[in-house]
Design an enzyme around this catalytic site. Sequence first.
Site, PDB file in Angstrom:
ATOM      1  N   LYS A  49      31.010  18.050  -0.587  1.00  0.00           N
ATOM      2  CA  LYS A  49      32.288  18.184   0.112  1.00  0.00           C
ATOM      3  C   LYS A  49      33.125  16.913   0.028  1.00  0.00           C
ATOM      4  O   LYS A  49      34.350  16.991  -0.125  1.00  0.00           O
ATOM      5  CB  LYS A  49      32.071  18.569   1.571  1.00  0.00           C
ATOM      6  N   THR A  50      32.486  15.747   0.129  1.00  0.00           N
ATOM      7  CA  THR A  50      33.235  14.490   0.054  1.00  0.00           C
ATOM      8  C   THR A  50      33.879  14.345  -1.323  1.00  0.00           C
ATOM      9  O   THR A  50      35.039  13.937  -1.438  1.00  0.00           O
ATOM     10  CB  THR A  50      32.308  13.295   0.333  1.00  0.00           C
ATOM     11  N   ASP A 240      37.997  16.057   7.428  1.00  0.00           N
ATOM     12  CA  ASP A 240      36.579  16.138   7.094  1.00  0.00           C
ATOM     13  C   ASP A 240      35.767  16.506   8.337  1.00  0.00           C
ATOM     14  O   ASP A 240      36.184  16.243   9.465  1.00  0.00           O
ATOM     15  CB  ASP A 240      36.118  14.782   6.544  1.00  0.00           C
ATOM     16  N   GLU A 241      34.604  17.128   8.144  1.00  0.00           N
ATOM     17  CA  GLU A 241      33.667  17.477   9.231  1.00  0.00           C
ATOM     18  C   GLU A 241      34.379  18.248  10.348  1.00  0.00           C
ATOM     19  O   GLU A 241      34.221  17.953  11.543  1.00  0.00           O
ATOM     20  CB  GLU A 241      32.999  16.219   9.805  1.00  0.00           C
ATOM     21  N   GLN A 271      26.376  23.729  10.532  1.00  0.00           N
ATOM     22  CA  GLN A 271      25.938  22.384  10.889  1.00  0.00           C
ATOM     23  C   GLN A 271      26.676  21.848  12.118  1.00  0.00           C
ATOM     24  O   GLN A 271      26.765  20.636  12.316  1.00  0.00           O
ATOM     25  CB  GLN A 271      26.133  21.433   9.707  1.00  0.00           C
ATOM     26  N   ARG A 620      17.747  18.687   5.107  1.00  0.00           N
ATOM     27  CA  ARG A 620      17.680  17.246   4.805  1.00  0.00           C
ATOM     28  C   ARG A 620      16.674  16.984   3.681  1.00  0.00           C
ATOM     29  O   ARG A 620      16.672  15.916   3.080  1.00  0.00           O
ATOM     30  CB  ARG A 620      17.228  16.438   6.031  1.00  0.00           C
TER      31      ARG A 620
END
Length: 679
Positions: A49-50, A240-241, A271, A620
């Site tokens: 995503k970044t 973002d987020e 998330q 993770r």
Amino acid sequence: MTKKYTLKTANAQLQTKIPYDKELNPEQLKVVLEGDGRCLVLAGAGSGKTRTLIYRVAYLLERGVPAEYILLVTFTNKAAAEMKTRVQELLRYEPQGLWCGTFHHVGNRSIRMFAKELNLSPQFGILDEEDSRDLFKSCIQGLHLKTTERRFPKPGIVQALISYARNACLTIEQALEKRYPYFLHLAKEIQEVQALYEKRKQGSSNLDYDDLLSRWIELMELHPHARQKLTRQFRYVLVDEYQDTNRLQYQIIDHLTAYHQNLLVVGDDAQSIYSFRAAEIRNILDFPKHFDQTKIFKLETNYRSTPQILDLANESITHNAKQFPKKLKAVKGLGEKPAWVAVKDPTQQSQFIAQRILELRDEGVGLKDIAVLFRARYQSAELELELVKRDIPYVVRGGVRFFEQAHIKDVVSHLKILVNPQDELAWTRALGLQPGIGSQTAEKIWQKFSKGAQDLDIIFEARFAQEVPPRAQAGFGKFKRLMAKLHKPELLKHPDALVEEIIQSGYDAYVRENFENAADRLDDLKELANFAHTYESLKDFLTDLTLREGFRGETILGAGREEADDEYLVLSTIHQAKGLEWKAVILIGLGEGLFPHPKAFEETDDLEEERRLFYVASTRAKDELYLVHTQTRFDYEWGDIIVRPSLFLEELPGRVYERWEVNQEAKEKGDELTIDYTE
């Protein structure tokens, strides 16, 4: 001679054209090329995503959009700095004027531009968390509230409560009901503290962090000139987020994008795990309802985990009703299935984890590539002692080690006095917990006691109590009564009973009054009592804790092995682990009553957030995932209990994991764990 190096700015001619179609996958490319209008990008774990956001910014700049017309909002200063650097490296010039930062950073900049409209000096100060807490303390004192006669929350809790209420757009009463119901009867007094705090803050020409959001909204709602300037400047807003935004941040975004209506938010509803910080999952779930003609993109290609790990995570999250369905697809080749590991009890769990870590290390997996994750902090207590015994260095991410936490050390200080009445540090710490006894008074009491005293009997003598300063008499009397209860020969053989007595004799109330996360700390203390149950004497219990305190992680898994100084295992709560990754992840505490949290069953939304927490933990892992279930455990209230597997394990189809049964066999050189693999 100094050689000068000049960065080209956005006004300079571009040296390169970015080959977007070669550097992005089709899902990412679609976002970059078609991200005009209202866009919701559902970015699964490990989906880049970044990278997508950075290339979208670069694409806008290459398309001719001036940098000062682009706003990129992140959640941390570190993330903002990283994004700016990566955009610059991608473009090979510095896009001067680009607005990039946290909500609070951009809010500060916007408010200073229009300070006069808000009757503020452009040079207004900003209170950091400590300054704000000190001001709350002064306000509580200034109102002359009877904080000793009625249990009143400490300044840090008042600060956290009011901040939560503001960010969640709740009243003080509503926030108390959700976070601190045991202080609901003090709602009026807390409102008075808030009013005085606001008055004194304004009088000193200061804002706090929450003001950087609320005054920013005020600027756009009540001042047309400022609203027009800001909303017309930001032609493109990227966030973002987005799943972590609160109600204030949603309102800010809504205002900023009202004119150009170019809003691209990136996030993953699967998330969203920070509701306790006022994050509102409805912001992302209801995005298509809030914003007309929303375009929805999905990033489902995962670059982190094996197909087997993603299969498990995908199956788990399907049990949530409120979500945007996604199915992560792996780029990596096949790996091992995640292991559902059944162990007898917490002791065997710790032995298994330590042994498996050593095995992984022998297989070439570095300690820093392994993480042990848990739902609650107390679940690592016994494991930490086992790691110390095995000389396995570790760090606790985002916090201190279990036995080094303040509330644990508070309780242990009383126990240390019982074993060693000459322990000055234990005396001053335990005394300082009582009302009316500060550090100086505690030191004076200790000095009186230490002169010629060889045991605790002296503190029970009336003559000694008379020498205590008048304002400390009540607190010392309470301390003396507690120590009298503890100072019984039969109790010294039961450290668990001693711990429970300290908690029940008033320390539980102290925790609620002094710590923001009181419920978590009380769970820690309950686990301390459970853990102490395994010891036959207080002396043995404290000896183990003392040996642990001397461990600083300097030993690297045995002699003759040359390793880097920073080679260590990572222990972390799942909340602290979000956004990170490891080759091997061991998730512990997967039992009924542990994970999900028992209270989550009271509300569907809470249970779904717990399942998202399990999803975050699972994703993770890059190559190996171990899900550990202890079949029995000791509970101080109920004794030995059988523990069913977590709901999150039981609802998984059998094809997504393999079962491991751990057995223990006596060997000549000690105990050794063996593992039976059951398909």
